[in-house]
Design a protein around this motif. Structure first.
Motif, PDB file in Angstrom:
ATOM      1  N   UNK A  34      -3.233  -8.988  14.038  1.00 48.28           N
ATOM      2  CA  UNK A  34      -3.123  -9.320  15.466  1.00 48.28           C
ATOM      3  C   UNK A  34      -2.952 -10.814  15.716  1.00 48.28           C
ATOM      4  N   UNK A  35      -2.320 -11.118  16.837  1.00 46.40           N
ATOM      5  CA  UNK A  35      -2.348 -12.486  17.352  1.00 46.40           C
ATOM      6  C   UNK A  35      -3.615 -12.630  18.197  1.00 46.40           C
ATOM      7  N   UNK A  36      -4.229 -13.817  18.238  1.00 47.53           N
ATOM      8  CA  UNK A  36      -5.516 -13.970  18.928  1.00 47.53           C
ATOM      9  C   UNK A  36      -5.475 -13.604  20.411  1.00 47.53           C
ATOM     10  N   UNK A  37      -4.397 -14.017  21.116  1.00 50.47           N
ATOM     11  CA  UNK A  37      -4.331 -13.757  22.554  1.00 50.47           C
ATOM     12  C   UNK A  37      -4.318 -12.274  22.878  1.00 50.47           C
ATOM     13  N   UNK A  38      -3.471 -11.500  22.200  1.00 52.14           N
ATOM     14  CA  UNK A  38      -3.391 -10.066  22.459  1.00 52.14           C
ATOM     15  C   UNK A  38      -4.668  -9.366  22.007  1.00 52.14           C
ATOM     16  N   UNK A  75       0.822  -1.225   0.000  1.00 52.07           N
ATOM     17  CA  UNK A  75       0.000   0.000   0.000  1.00 52.07           C
ATOM     18  C   UNK A  75       0.855   1.274   0.000  1.00 52.07           C
ATOM     19  N   UNK A  76       2.109   1.181  -0.409  1.00 47.59           N
ATOM     20  CA  UNK A  76       3.033   2.326  -0.322  1.00 47.59           C
ATOM     21  C   UNK A  76       2.573   3.526  -1.148  1.00 47.59           C
ATOM     22  N   UNK A  77       1.777   3.292  -2.205  1.00 46.18           N
ATOM     23  CA  UNK A  77       1.313   4.404  -3.044  1.00 46.18           C
ATOM     24  C   UNK A  77      -0.129   4.822  -2.697  1.00 46.18           C
ATOM     25  N   UNK A  78      -0.648   4.304  -1.580  1.00 50.62           N
ATOM     26  CA  UNK A  78      -2.012   4.652  -1.162  1.00 50.62           C
ATOM     27  C   UNK A  78      -1.914   5.509   0.099  1.00 50.62           C
ATOM     28  N   UNK A  79      -2.052   6.797  -0.071  1.00 52.31           N
ATOM     29  CA  UNK A  79      -1.893   7.736   1.040  1.00 52.31           C
ATOM     30  C   UNK A  79      -3.059   7.623   2.008  1.00 52.31           C
ATOM     31  N   UNK A  80      -2.743   7.554   3.296  1.00 54.66           N
ATOM     32  CA  UNK A  80      -3.780   7.541   4.320  1.00 54.66           C
ATOM     33  C   UNK A  80      -4.187   6.167   4.798  1.00 54.66           C
ATOM     34  N   UNK A  81      -3.579   5.094   4.237  1.00 53.39           N
ATOM     35  CA  UNK A  81      -3.918   3.745   4.713  1.00 53.39           C
ATOM     36  C   UNK A  81      -2.947   3.361   5.817  1.00 53.39           C
ATOM     37  N   UNK A  82      -3.473   3.101   6.993  1.00 51.64           N
ATOM     38  CA  UNK A  82      -2.653   2.775   8.166  1.00 51.64           C
ATOM     39  C   UNK A  82      -2.904   1.341   8.628  1.00 51.64           C
ATOM     40  N   UNK A  83      -1.816   0.623   8.856  1.00 47.84           N
ATOM     41  CA  UNK A  83      -1.880  -0.767   9.330  1.00 47.84           C
ATOM     42  C   UNK A  83      -1.119  -0.865  10.640  1.00 47.84           C
ATOM     43  N   UNK A  84      -1.728  -1.457  11.662  1.00 45.07           N
ATOM     44  CA  UNK A  84      -1.110  -1.568  12.993  1.00 45.07           C
ATOM     45  C   UNK A  84      -1.007  -3.040  13.385  1.00 45.07           C
ATOM     46  N   UNK A  85       0.170  -3.425  13.886  1.00 41.35           N
ATOM     47  CA  UNK A  85       0.383  -4.779  14.391  1.00 41.35           C
ATOM     48  C   UNK A  85       0.082  -4.834  15.884  1.00 41.35           C
ATOM     49  N   UNK A  86      -0.650  -5.849  16.298  1.00 45.28           N
ATOM     50  CA  UNK A  86      -1.047  -6.024  17.698  1.00 45.28           C
ATOM     51  C   UNK A  86      -0.619  -7.420  18.137  1.00 45.28           C
ATOM     52  N   UNK A  87       0.319  -7.500  19.094  1.00 45.45           N
ATOM     53  CA  UNK A  87       0.873  -8.793  19.495  1.00 45.45           C
ATOM     54  C   UNK A  87       1.425  -8.699  20.911  1.00 45.45           C
ATOM     55  N   UNK A  88       1.593  -9.851  21.547  1.00 43.64           N
ATOM     56  CA  UNK A  88       2.128  -9.894  22.898  1.00 43.64           C
ATOM     57  C   UNK A  88       3.613  -9.607  22.923  1.00 43.64           C
ATOM     58  N   UNK A  89       4.125  -9.226  24.086  1.00 45.58           N
ATOM     59  CA  UNK A  89       5.547  -8.937  24.235  1.00 45.58           C
ATOM     60  C   UNK A  89       5.904  -7.502  23.937  1.00 45.58           C
ATOM     61  N   UNK A  90       4.910  -6.677  23.580  1.00 44.74           N
ATOM     62  CA  UNK A  90       5.136  -5.247  23.329  1.00 44.74           C
ATOM     63  C   UNK A  90       4.103  -4.465  24.128  1.00 44.74           C
ATOM     64  N   UNK A  91       4.286  -3.173  24.216  1.00 44.21           N
ATOM     65  CA  UNK A  91       3.406  -2.341  25.030  1.00 44.21           C
ATOM     66  C   UNK A  91       1.982  -2.316  24.473  1.00 44.21           C
TER      67      UNK A  91
END
Length: 633
Positions: free
Chosen positions: A128-132, A95-111
């Motif tokens: 995301x991982x299921x547990x987090x 999605x590097x040429x698509x302005x405004x698209x944001x993807x967030x990773x959600x996983x354990x072991x991080x804040x």
């Protein structure tokens, strides 16, 4: 014309695809992308690991996202932190040429606070991982009640890790009218149950045959004695000088032990398992991707989500408990159209598993013999010669040539070649001169089964006497776990375990008799030399077809978990039963077991009288043996 243009992708995605150097879509991409772009439908896609599934769902997902809307529109669930980060990075590249698209990773072991903040800022896609993810839902940190697309990647792996309840709970928190896209390498019953419960008339895409293995991977097995398993691994590594491999073990203890042995023997190896910190895991994976590590020794859970290019071999040092897991292991090699080899090191008692795997992957194994010392020396000699021939000359050495020529003056060309090669080659000659060949140690036709002078066969119960007991800090459950893990047996293969003070009894099927006698006899347990003999007493009776009963008279349900440690299935490698702890360094008790399971021992008052009577009869016959065994140490 780029074939991706024919799939209906927009210009922004095509530009990113061009930057990435993709020219032709893989089979799963060619089949799935048009369906997902043209229809608002649920989808079940079955394809092996490494066939390009991320792009197959990633391209149509990105094209369907409304970048003007900052709310969460899509959720991607994946089994591990590594795979979660990998998918996130790939979505960002697509999605590097698509302005405004944001993807967030959600996983354990991080804040979790930082992840929640990133989502609040506007994340149209959450990976995301299921547990987090379930944790964030419970805390009210994320809202997925209005998403339009939910993707389950590596669905069979997530369920195999014990995430069924989390996935059901998460999906129940999403809209009924969303589209669910399920991607999986296999279709076990739990995956089918998820599909039936949460999907409506899904379209189906299958690459190859359902549950089959990749056609770019060849499968080999090597038959050895249990005590020669490590030596076989070493010789297979020596016979493949350019090996770049993942070696799979069943437990964390074995993973660490094998890696340490390889390092001691001069190989560039490292262990990857759940006892490592996240920083250690990241360091190991960075070294492996950079090829500073040639042999990565890993447990199945720790290796999930590994996506490293050009792995030449997958080595099954031990077969997994769940045969279906073999498909995921072998999928680490032979990616992106390249060929790879999946090797299995087995004993005679495990031969039946090869046929089971063949039925699942719909491919045949080739039985091979461990190369002899002479064969390995020839391979290494030619490899060294080619390495010398292909080495680029660094002309900075020219300044030192006069001094080097003076040192080597008087040597003929033939003498010089011999001396150059011997510098690196002599260690192989020295090692294999003094070590026996393994090629004939356990070879034979696949239908062959181990027998003894008493002709024990599959279906016969064999009763054993062993010279360790409660004095060595074992109860029946711990001894059962120790025997299973030491012999690489399944969860129901050891039964009728009866522990006395200085010795014990246990049963296996007759087909395991050779393995029991060869592996356990002489085994060193913290300085204690183990002795095993076949008991003439049946130890409580009961046919093979009757419900198995341990010494305490309960039916044989004591081991229903999937791990070699037995007992209780965990979600992660670090949370599963394992042999890495405990006073004897063999078993670690699981505190989650019911108290009634943990406290019962062979002397329990609840044991039926007939069972105690039988084992008491055995005790009289072997008491003197135990004393003699103690005196001989």
């Amino acid at each position: 014309m780029n074939k991706f243009e024919q799939l209906g992708l927009n210009e922004s995605l095509l530009l990113a695809i061009k930057d990435l150097g993709f020219e032709n879509p893989s089979e799963v991409q060619e089949k799935a992308i048009p369906v997902l772009l043209e229809q608002n439908t649920d989808l079940v896609a079955l394809a092996q690991t490494g066939t390009g599934k991320t792009a197959a769902f990633g391209f149509p997902l990105i094209q369907k996202i409304n970048v003007e809307d900052r709310s969460t529109q899509a959720l991607i669930l994946s089994p591990t932190r590594e795979l979660c980060l990998q998918i996130t990075n790939e979505i960002k590249l697509y999605s590097k040429y698509i302005k405004g698209l944001n993807t967030v990773a959600v996983y354990g072991g991080a804040s979790i606070t930082d992840q929640a903040r990133d989502i609040r800022r506007g994340a149209q896609v959450i990976v995301a991982t299921p547990g987090r993810m379930q944790d964030m839902i419970n805390r009210g940190l994320v809202n997925i009640k209005n998403i339009s697309i939910c993707i389950l990647d590596e669905a069979d792996e997530m369920l195999n890790m014990g995430f069924y309840d989390d996935i059901v709970s998460i999906l129940s928190d999403t809209p009924d009218d969303k589209n669910t896209w399920l991607f999986s390498a296999t279709m076990p019953a739990e995956v089918a149950r998820i599909a039936k419960k949460f999907m409506k008339d899904p379209a189906e895409v299958t690459v190859g045959h359902k549950n089959s293995g990749s056609k770019t991977v060849s499968h080999e097995f090597y038959l050895v004695n249990a005590r020669d398993r490590y030596e076989a691994l070493k010789r297979l590594a020596d016979s493949n000088p350019d090996i770049f491999s993942v070696v799979f073990c069943r437990t964390k203890r074995d993973t660490q032990s094998v890696a340490e042995k390889l390092i001691e023997d001069g190989y560039s190896a490292a262990a990857l398992h759940g006892d490592l910190s996240q920083a250690q895991r990241d360091g190991v994976m960075k070294s492996f991707r950079g090829r500073q590590i040639q042999m990565l020794v890993a447990t199945d859970v720790a290796a999930r989500g590994i996506d490293v290019e050009n792995i030449t071999h997958v080595v099954n040092y031990q077969l997994p408990d769940e045969i279906e897991t073999y498909n995921h292991r072998s999928g680490r090699t032979g990616r992106a159209g390249k060929t790879g080899t999946s090797i299995v090191i087995i004993t005679k008692s495990e031969l039946r598993k090869i046929s089971s795997i063949e039925r699942i992957i719909q491919q045949k194994f080739q039985e091979k013999t461990i190369p002899s010392g002479i064969e390995i020396c020839e391979i290494q000699l030619l490899h060294l010669a080619n390495k010398i021939k292909d080495t680029e000359i660094d002309h900075e050495i020219d300044n030192y040539l006069p001094a080097i020529n003076e040192v080597l003056d008087g040597l003929t060309k033939e003498e010089l070649i011999k001396k150059m090669v011997s510098v690196e080659f002599n260690r192989f000659i020295a090692y294999y001169k003094k070590n026996r060949d393994l090629s004939g140690s356990n070879s034979g036709e696949r239908s062959e089964r181990s027998t003894s002078p008493r002709e024990f066969k599959s279906g016969d119960d064999v009763r054993y006497f062993i010279n360790i007991g409660s004095r060595d800090d074992f109860d029946w459950m711990q001894l059962k776990d120790f025997i299973k893990e030491t012999l690489d047996l399944g969860r129901d293969d050891v039964f009728k375990v009866d522990v006395k003070e200085g010795f014990s009894f246990f049963n296996t099927d007759g087909e395991h008799m050779t393995k029991v006698m060869e592996t356990l006899n002489g085994f060193d347990m913290n300085g204690r030399r183990i002795n095993v003999e076949i008991s003439k007493n049946e130890g409580g009776g009961g046919s093979r077809n009757s419900p198995r009963r341990d010494h305490n008279g309960r039916g044989g349900r004591s081991d229903r978990g999937s791990g070699g440690g037995g007992g209780f299935r965990g979600r992660s490698d670090s949370g599963s039963r394992d042999s890495s702890g405990g006073g004897r360094n063999f078993t670690k008790r699981d505190s989650s077991a019911p108290a009634s399971e943990r406290k019962r021992t062979s002397s329990s008052d609840e044991a039926p009288r007939r069972e105690r009577k039988s084992s008491d009869g055995e005790s009289k016959g072997f008491f003197e043996k135990a004393k003699r065994s103690r005196r001989s140490e």
